[in-house]
Design a protein around this motif. Sequence first.
Motif: not given
Length: 438
Positions: A132-146
């Motif tokens: 997870m970096y910055d605002d998670s636009r390009l690298l994020g944990n996609l936590d919304w997806l179960q």
Amino acid sequence: MKKWFYGGIPWMLPGLLLSQHGYGQFTLGAQLRTRTELRDGQGAPRTRGASPAFFTSQRTRLMAGLNSYRLKLGLTVQDIRVWGQDASTINRTTTPDNNGFMLHEAWAEILLTDTVSKNRRLSLKIGRQELMYDDSRLLGNLDWLQQGRRHDAALLKYETGAWTAHAGLAFNQNKENASGTVYNPLPPGNYAANTNGGPAYKSLEFLYVSRKLQQGSLSLLVLSDQFPAFQIDSTVTPAQKKWRAGVYNRITTGLYYTSQHDRLLWTAAGYYQGGTNGNGQTVSGALLSGYLQQAWSRQLSTGLGADFTTPDFDPLYGTPHKFWGYMDYFYVASPFAGKGLQDYYLRVKWKAGSRFTAGADVHAFFSAAAIDGYNKRLGTEADITATYTLTSVVAFEAGYSHFRSTPSLAKIKQVANASGNNNWAYVTVNIHPEWRIK
């Protein structure tokens, strides 16, 4: 019995074990998150006459962590399923495609510098982990997806008071091979697609550098990902991809900036992407974004933003749900003909006390490229959400979204007889307790 379970021997065991091998803090956690959804055109315009879908999905996680001398450990196992997918007496219906039990995280972080150095830290984090970096636009944990998103990677981290520098490396294989490194990015089983439905990468390298400023921060990301090369086997019907040695290489680089003055917050980002994508296509694309938010009081804030992506740009491994509408029409699993996207949006956030928050977003979507025979307007989406925190470990969230689509969107989404009115609603219960044992 209840008093013994929560306060007695089982909870003492981790502390007793740690005391034999040195001081450390042991953390246990759990999460049970259910989401009940009504889908009536979520992800793509619904076909006229189609009935809405209604279901409840559930994420169940168990987490454990250890923080000791020059070492941190993290472990998360999870089970993702839809209510009713298994028989109520014995599991006989679950197939490999539906089996949602998996190891989400398993990593160790080793501090390489001496603990007496408080303002400089060099560490190595290895294993399955979220990025997870910055605002998670390009690298994020996609936590919304179960099921979320994670990477099997090694991460070298250097951090000071003002500077952060991370270098990451990942190299994927399907199994322990006797020879060769050919990788199948689409093996049988429950493998979620990457952003915008792209194939999994074979290898990935990135460098992230961030500098804290007086009122914000500026960061640089340079990321290269490689995809398995293939050739089309036309001897079978239908023709199929046959994976071979070699890779397609793609590189993404750009800057992210955020700052704040009094109650005014603004962010800006620009990225370029070039090389060859996972489909063997040469790409040259860009993403530009800007956002301005004004806090009028402790309770109320409003924001105005715009995003522009060219047809060739792919937003890597981020969190599209956070940016391009909650109904997930763009840059999720369903491509939209590679036309790029213009997104102009308004945002309102309201906080009533310490427990209740609400928000509303309105997006106007346009294609970045021309659509033969159609105009560029794709539609308008309105999202409304509300969250109520009952206790420190129990929260309720509900949302409703409406998408007014156009024939242009139906064209690039390849939906025949598409409805112009599409709806989605959900209710989430999130239970997330945590315990710390010294």
